[in-house]
Scaffold this motif. Structure first.
Motif, PDB file in Angstrom:
ATOM      1  N   MET A  59       8.689   6.721 -14.910  1.00  0.00           N
ATOM      2  CA  MET A  59       8.022   7.004 -13.634  1.00  0.00           C
ATOM      3  C   MET A  59       6.559   7.350 -13.857  1.00  0.00           C
ATOM      4  SD  MET A  59      10.122   6.318 -11.355  1.00  0.00           S
ATOM      5  CE  MET A  59       9.075   6.757  -9.994  1.00  0.00           C
ATOM      6  N   SER A  60       6.283   8.146 -14.910  1.00  0.00           N
ATOM      7  CA  SER A  60       4.890   8.486 -15.189  1.00  0.00           C
ATOM      8  C   SER A  60       4.086   7.217 -15.442  1.00  0.00           C
ATOM      9  CB  SER A  60       4.791   9.397 -16.415  1.00  0.00           C
ATOM     10  OG  SER A  60       5.453  10.589 -16.158  1.00  0.00           O
ATOM     11  N   ALA A  61       4.671   6.303 -16.216  1.00  0.00           N
ATOM     12  CA  ALA A  61       3.963   5.065 -16.523  1.00  0.00           C
ATOM     13  C   ALA A  61       3.696   4.278 -15.241  1.00  0.00           C
ATOM     14  CB  ALA A  61       4.785   4.232 -17.501  1.00  0.00           C
ATOM     15  N   ILE A  62       4.726   4.165 -14.368  1.00  0.00           N
ATOM     16  CA  ILE A  62       4.543   3.411 -13.127  1.00  0.00           C
ATOM     17  C   ILE A  62       3.449   4.055 -12.271  1.00  0.00           C
ATOM     18  CG2 ILE A  62       5.653   2.707 -10.970  1.00  0.00           C
ATOM     19  CD1 ILE A  62       8.265   2.531 -12.490  1.00  0.00           C
ATOM     20  N   ALA A  63       3.475   5.392 -12.185  1.00  0.00           N
ATOM     21  CA  ALA A  63       2.494   6.083 -11.349  1.00  0.00           C
ATOM     22  C   ALA A  63       1.083   5.848 -11.857  1.00  0.00           C
ATOM     23  CB  ALA A  63       2.801   7.579 -11.313  1.00  0.00           C
ATOM     24  N   VAL A  64       0.909   5.974 -13.183  1.00  0.00           N
ATOM     25  CA  VAL A  64      -0.429   5.794 -13.742  1.00  0.00           C
ATOM     26  C   VAL A  64      -0.880   4.339 -13.573  1.00  0.00           C
ATOM     27  CG1 VAL A  64      -1.783   5.851 -15.863  1.00  0.00           C
ATOM     28  CG2 VAL A  64      -0.248   7.731 -15.306  1.00  0.00           C
ATOM     29  N   LEU A  65       0.065   3.397 -13.781  1.00  0.00           N
ATOM     30  CA  LEU A  65      -0.294   1.989 -13.608  1.00  0.00           C
ATOM     31  C   LEU A  65      -0.702   1.689 -12.164  1.00  0.00           C
ATOM     32  CD1 LEU A  65       2.253  -0.031 -15.780  1.00  0.00           C
ATOM     33  CD2 LEU A  65      -0.208   0.246 -16.104  1.00  0.00           C
ATOM     34  N   SER A  66       0.027   2.257 -11.188  1.00  0.00           N
ATOM     35  CA  SER A  66      -0.317   2.035  -9.782  1.00  0.00           C
ATOM     36  C   SER A  66      -1.722   2.532  -9.495  1.00  0.00           C
ATOM     37  CB  SER A  66       0.644   2.778  -8.853  1.00  0.00           C
ATOM     38  OG  SER A  66       1.942   2.350  -9.076  1.00  0.00           O
ATOM     39  N   THR A  67      -2.029   3.740 -10.007  1.00  0.00           N
ATOM     40  CA  THR A  67      -3.371   4.283  -9.784  1.00  0.00           C
ATOM     41  C   THR A  67      -4.416   3.392 -10.434  1.00  0.00           C
ATOM     42  OG1 THR A  67      -2.310   6.428  -9.899  1.00  0.00           O
ATOM     43  CG2 THR A  67      -4.692   6.413  -9.873  1.00  0.00           C
ATOM     44  N   ALA A  68      -4.096   2.904 -11.647  1.00  0.00           N
ATOM     45  CA  ALA A  68      -5.033   2.021 -12.336  1.00  0.00           C
ATOM     46  C   ALA A  68      -5.274   0.752 -11.527  1.00  0.00           C
ATOM     47  CB  ALA A  68      -4.504   1.675 -13.721  1.00  0.00           C
ATOM     48  N   LEU A  69      -4.204   0.238 -10.911  1.00  0.00           N
ATOM     49  CA  LEU A  69      -4.317  -0.980 -10.099  1.00  0.00           C
ATOM     50  C   LEU A  69      -5.270  -0.746  -8.919  1.00  0.00           C
ATOM     51  CD1 LEU A  69      -2.814  -3.707 -10.338  1.00  0.00           C
ATOM     52  CD2 LEU A  69      -1.320  -2.918  -8.502  1.00  0.00           C
TER      53      LEU A  69
ATOM     54  N   ALA B  15       0.817  -1.223   0.000  1.00  0.00           N
ATOM     55  CA  ALA B  15       0.000   0.000   0.000  1.00  0.00           C
ATOM     56  C   ALA B  15       0.847   1.267   0.000  1.00  0.00           C
ATOM     57  CB  ALA B  15      -0.952   0.002   1.186  1.00  0.00           C
ATOM     58  N   VAL B  16       2.063   1.228   0.596  1.00  0.00           N
ATOM     59  CA  VAL B  16       2.846   2.465   0.683  1.00  0.00           C
ATOM     60  C   VAL B  16       3.256   2.971  -0.699  1.00  0.00           C
ATOM     61  CG1 VAL B  16       4.985   3.483   1.517  1.00  0.00           C
ATOM     62  CG2 VAL B  16       3.575   2.118   3.047  1.00  0.00           C
ATOM     63  N   PRO B  17       3.957   2.153  -1.534  1.00  0.00           N
ATOM     64  CA  PRO B  17       4.325   2.696  -2.849  1.00  0.00           C
ATOM     65  C   PRO B  17       3.103   3.077  -3.675  1.00  0.00           C
ATOM     66  CG  PRO B  17       4.961   0.373  -2.669  1.00  0.00           C
ATOM     67  CD  PRO B  17       4.502   0.800  -1.327  1.00  0.00           C
ATOM     68  N   ILE B  18       2.078   2.199  -3.704  1.00  0.00           N
ATOM     69  CA  ILE B  18       0.914   2.505  -4.542  1.00  0.00           C
ATOM     70  C   ILE B  18       0.197   3.750  -4.030  1.00  0.00           C
ATOM     71  CG2 ILE B  18      -1.324   1.650  -5.348  1.00  0.00           C
ATOM     72  CD1 ILE B  18      -0.189  -1.098  -5.462  1.00  0.00           C
ATOM     73  N   GLY B  19       0.072   3.857  -2.696  1.00  0.00           N
ATOM     74  CA  GLY B  19      -0.596   5.022  -2.116  1.00  0.00           C
ATOM     75  C   GLY B  19       0.137   6.311  -2.460  1.00  0.00           C
ATOM     76  N   ILE B  20       1.478   6.281  -2.395  1.00  0.00           N
ATOM     77  CA  ILE B  20       2.242   7.495  -2.705  1.00  0.00           C
ATOM     78  C   ILE B  20       2.105   7.848  -4.180  1.00  0.00           C
ATOM     79  CG2 ILE B  20       4.554   8.494  -2.800  1.00  0.00           C
ATOM     80  CD1 ILE B  20       5.200   6.950  -0.264  1.00  0.00           C
ATOM     81  N   PHE B  21       2.124   6.825  -5.059  1.00  0.00           N
ATOM     82  CA  PHE B  21       1.940   7.109  -6.483  1.00  0.00           C
ATOM     83  C   PHE B  21       0.556   7.699  -6.741  1.00  0.00           C
ATOM     84  CE2 PHE B  21       5.489   4.085  -7.618  1.00  0.00           C
ATOM     85  CZ  PHE B  21       6.283   5.073  -8.179  1.00  0.00           C
ATOM     86  N   VAL B  22      -0.476   7.148  -6.080  1.00  0.00           N
ATOM     87  CA  VAL B  22      -1.823   7.694  -6.262  1.00  0.00           C
ATOM     88  C   VAL B  22      -1.850   9.146  -5.794  1.00  0.00           C
ATOM     89  CG1 VAL B  22      -4.228   7.554  -5.494  1.00  0.00           C
ATOM     90  CG2 VAL B  22      -3.012   5.475  -6.113  1.00  0.00           C
ATOM     91  N   ALA B  23      -1.175   9.422  -4.656  1.00  0.00           N
ATOM     92  CA  ALA B  23      -1.143  10.795  -4.137  1.00  0.00           C
ATOM     93  C   ALA B  23      -0.446  11.719  -5.124  1.00  0.00           C
ATOM     94  CB  ALA B  23      -0.437  10.831  -2.788  1.00  0.00           C
ATOM     95  N   ILE B  24       0.662  11.248  -5.739  1.00  0.00           N
ATOM     96  CA  ILE B  24       1.380  12.079  -6.709  1.00  0.00           C
ATOM     97  C   ILE B  24       0.497  12.344  -7.926  1.00  0.00           C
ATOM     98  CG2 ILE B  24       3.314  12.110  -8.333  1.00  0.00           C
ATOM     99  CD1 ILE B  24       4.963  10.665  -6.226  1.00  0.00           C
ATOM    100  N   VAL B  25      -0.138  11.276  -8.434  1.00  0.00           N
ATOM    101  CA  VAL B  25      -0.981  11.440  -9.626  1.00  0.00           C
ATOM    102  C   VAL B  25      -2.126  12.407  -9.351  1.00  0.00           C
ATOM    103  CG1 VAL B  25      -2.633  10.247 -11.125  1.00  0.00           C
ATOM    104  CG2 VAL B  25      -0.408   9.252 -10.696  1.00  0.00           C
TER     105      VAL B  25
END
Lengths: 326, 292
Positions: free
Chosen positions: B23-33, A103-113
C-alpha cells in the motif's frame, strides 16, 4: 507620564474631531451604513438569480420549440435548425465519470501521503503545495499540453487497449488520437487538486489520539487507515469527490482541445466525443440565428442546473457530515 | 518460550507486512504520477515556449498566417488581458469589499448573511463558460452606447462575475481575523461604525485583503472560456473597449490548432508569459501575507 499626557491629548482631539464631523448623535449614521451594506449584499445575491433568469429568457425560444424532447434527441443540425442535447449530455457525463475513475483513487492516496506521517514534514508540505499548484495553471495551457504531449503519449496505450480488448464495446474503435478517454484523463488531472486538498484537510482534522489508539491495539499504519481513518473521513471525502465532479462537468477549454468534437454518440471511449461546454465554446462565437442561440442557451441552462445541483449536494454533505468527529 | 521468541523476531505475519509495504508503494507511486503530470506540463511549456521569448513578442502584433521573417508577437493580447482584468477588478473589488464588510461586521451569523455566504459559494462553483454565456446575453446581445457585439466590456463583465465570490469569501476571512478588542477600543474612543470599519478594521486587514484580491486576479487572468464569445479576438491594437478584444488565453486557444508552426510557437510563448503572470501574482500574494 509623558504617554498619559499624549493619550489624553489624543482623546481630546479625537472627541473634538468626531463631534465636529457628526455632531454628537451618530446612531442614524450607523443604521444607514448597515442598511447600505445590506442592500449591497442582497445585490450580490440577486446576481445569481439574474444570471439564471437571463439565461432562461434567452433559452425560451428553444424551450418552447423543442420542450423536454431536447434532452433525448441526438439531432444537432444548424442549417436545418434541428437541435437536441443528448450527444453533449452523454459526453459531459461520460468524460466526468472517466475523470472520477482516475482522480478519486489517486486523489485519496495523495491526501493520505500528505496527511499521514510516512514522510517527514519537509517533504509533505511542498508535495501538497505542488499538487495544488496544478489548480492554478490556466486550463487553456493544460489543453495545449494535452494536444502536444498527452495525446501522443496516450495514443499507443489506446491502440493497445483496442488490440487487446477490442471485443469490449468500450474499446471497440481504432483511435485517431483525440478521444473521450484523453478528455477524461485531462479532466482527472484538473480535478485532482480539488479532491486531494479537501480530503487532506478532512484527514488532517482527524484526532491523532484515535490513530494512536488504533495502532497501540496492534494495527499497522495501513490497517489503521482502512479501519479507522477512511471510514471516519468518508463523508468528507465524498463531499470532495462531488465538488471535483462539479468542476469536471463545467470544465471547458482543456476538454474542447482534446476530445475531438464529433457529433455522434459512440459506445467506445477511444472514439472522439463532445461535451456541453465544448459545443458552447465552439458554436457561440458564430451563432446568429435566434433558435440556434436559444438551443445553446438551453444547453447552458442544463449545465447551470446540473452543476448547481451537484455543488449544493457537495456543500450539504461536507457541512452536515464532514466534520462529525470534531 | 518459543511464543515470545517469535513475537520478538517476527512481529507481523508476512501477509500484513506485504500489505503495508504494498500500500505504501501504491500511495507513493500515485503521488509521483500526479507530480509527473504537473512537472511535465511546466517542463513542456518552458521547453517549447522559452526559445520564442524575445523582446519583439511584447511589442508587435501577430504576423499574418504563413508569413515568416517578419516580427511577430502578441503585444495586443497582453494589452487586452491586462485591460479586461483591470476593469473586472474595478467592478468587483469595491462591491466585494462592501459585501464582505456586511458579512463580517453587520450580518455575522444572521440568516441573511448565511444566505449571502451560501450564494457566494454557489456562484464560485458556476462553470466559467456559463458566466460567459450570461455576459453574452447581457452585453453582447444588447446595444450599449450605440454598439452591439463582442467587446472588452463584455469580457471584463464576465471576469468580474467570476472574481466577485472569490473576493467576497477571502476578504471576509481577512476581516474576521481582526481582533474584536480593536473594534471595541475604537468604539470606546467615540468612533462610529463607519470610522471603525474603514479606519481600524479595513486598515489592519489590508495585507490579507490585498492577498485575496491578487489571488482572484491570478485566477481570472488565465480564464479563457468566458472570453471566447464575449471579447472574441482581434489582430490589431486596442483602441476602444467597445470592440472585439484579444487576450492571451484566447490567442493560445486559437493558435493551438493552427497548421502553421510559427503560430503554434506563438501559442507556446504566450503560455510562458501567461503562466509567468499567473504564478508571479500567486507568489506575490503569498509574500504579502508572509511579511506580517
Amino acid at each position: 507620564m509623558n504617554s498619559s499626557k499624549a493619550q489624553s491629548e489624543f482623546l481630546e482631539s479625537e472627541s473634538l474631531k468626531s463631534e465636529s464631523i457628526v455632531g454628537g448623535d451618530t446612531a442614524w449614521l450607523d443604521r444607514s451604513f448597515a442598511w447600505f451594506l445590506q442592500i449591497i449584499a442582497l445585490a450580490a445575491i440577486a446576481l445569481l438569480f439574474w444570471m439564471g433568469s437571463v439565461i432562461f429568457k434567452q433559452a425560451f425560444p428553444a424551450i418552447k420549440t423543442f420542450g423536454a424532447a431536447f434532452l433525448t434527441s441526438q439531432d444537432w443540425d444548424v442549417s436545418q435548425l434541428q437541435f437536441g442535447a443528448l450527444t453533449y449530455l452523454y459526453g459531459t457525463v461520460v468524460s466526468s465519470a472517466i475523470a472520477l475513475f482516475f482522480a478519486v483513487p489517486i486523489g485519496i492516496f495523495v491526501a493520505i501521503v500528505t496527511s499521514e506521517k510516512f514522510l517527514p514534514a519537509w517533504v509533505r508540505s511542498p508535495l501538497g503545495f505542488l499538487v495544488e499548484l496544478i489548480a492554478s495553471i490556466p486550463s487553456v495551457i493544460v489543453g495545449l499540453w494535452g494536444i502536444f504531449v498527452l495525446i501522443p503519449v496516450l495514443k499507443p496505450i489506446q491502440l493497445w487497449l483496442h488490440n487487446q480488448f477490442g471485443w469490449i464495446p468500450l474499446f471497440s474503435t481504432e483511435t485517431f488520437g483525440p478521444s473521450m478517454l484523453v478528455a477524461g484523463v485531462i479532466l482527472a488531472i484538473m480535478i485532482l487538486p480539488t479532491i486531494a486538498a479537501i480530503s487532506r484537510d478532512v484527514m488532517a482534522s482527524f484526532p491523532s489520539d484515535l490513530r494512536t489508539a488504533s495502532m497501540s491495539l496492534g494495527a499497522t499504519c495501513w490497517e489503521m487507515i482502512f479501519t479507522v481513518l477512511l471510514p471516519a473521513s468518508l463523508s468528507g471525502i465524498a463531499g470532495a469527490v462531488i465538488l471535483g465532479l462539479g468542476r469536471a462537468l463545467g470544465e471547458t477549454m482543456a476538454v474542447t482541445m482534446v476530445i475531438g468534437n464529433s457529433d455522434l454518440i459512440s459506445a467506445s471511449l477511444l472514439d472522439s466525443g463532445n461535451t456541453i461546454p465544448a459545443i458552447l465554446a465552439n458554436q457561440f462565437p458564430e451563432a446568429l440565428d435566434e433558435l440556434h442561440i436559444g438551443a445553446l442557451m438551453y444547453l447552458s441552462l442544463i449545465l447551470f442546473a446540473l452543476t448547481l445541483a451537484v455543488n449544493v449536494l457537495a456543500m450539504f454533505i461536507v457541512k452536515i457530515f464532514g466534520f462529525k468527529h470534531q | 518460550m518459543a511464543f515470545f521468541d517469535r513475537q520478538l523476531t517476527k512481529p507481523l505475519p508476512l501477509g500484513r507486512t506485504l500489505f503495508s509495504y504494498g500500500m505504501s508503494a501504491i500511495a507513493v507511486l500515485s503521488t509521483a504520477l500526479a507530480l509527473m503530470a504537473l512537472l511535465s506540463i511546466l517542463f513542456e511549456i518552458f521547453r517549447q515556449g522559452l526559445p520564442g521569448l524575445k523582446w519583439e513578442v511584447f511589442t508587435s502584433l501577430p504576423a499574418p498566417a504563413g508569413e515568416t521573417g517578419v516580427p511577430s508577437g502578441f503585444g495586443n493580447a497582453i494589452q487586452g488581458t491586462v485591460l479586461m482584468v483591470a476593469i473586472a477588478a474595478l467592478l468587483s473589488v469595491p462591491l466585494g469589499i462592501l459585501t464582505a464588510i456586511y458579512l463580517s461586521e453587520i450580518g455575522k451569523t444572521s440568516a441573511t448573511a448565511t444566505i449571502v455566504r451560501f450564494v457566494m459559494s454557489i456562484l464560485s462553483a458556476v462553470p466559467s463558460i456559463v458566466v460567459g454565456v450570461f455576459a453574452y446575453a447581457v452585453i453582447v446581445l444588447a446595444t450599449l452606447f450605440n454598439y452591439k457585439g463582442f467587446s472588452a466590456l463584455a469580457g471584463a463583465f464576465a471576469l468580474a462575475v467570476i472574481m466577485l465570490p472569490i473576493v467576497v469569501l477571502s476578504i471576509e476571512e481577512a476581516l474576521k481575523l481582526v481582533p474584536q478588542q480593536q473594534r471595541f477600543a475604537s468604539a470606546a474612543l467615540g468612533a462610529n461604525s463607519i470610522q471603525t470599519t474603514f479606519k481600524i478594521v479595513l486598515a489592519s486587514a489590508l495585507p490579507s485583503i490585498t492577498t485575496g484580491v491578487l489571488l482572484a486576479v491570478a485566477r481570472v487572468s488565465g480564464e479563457t472560456a468566458p472570453l471566447l464569445f464575449t471579447a472574441l479576438f482581434s489582430q490589431s491594437w486596442i483602441e476602444n473597449i467597445l470592440n472585439p478584444t484579444p487576450s492571451l488565453s484566447v490567442m493560445i486557444y486559437n493558435y493551438s490548432g493552427s497548421p502553421f508552426p510559427e503560430q503554434t510557437q506563438l501559442a507556446w510563448t504566450a503560455s510562458v508569459v501567461l503562466l509567468g503572470m499567473v504564478l508571479l501574482t500567486n507568489l506575490l500574494s503569498r509574500l504579502i501575507t508572509r511579511k506580517r
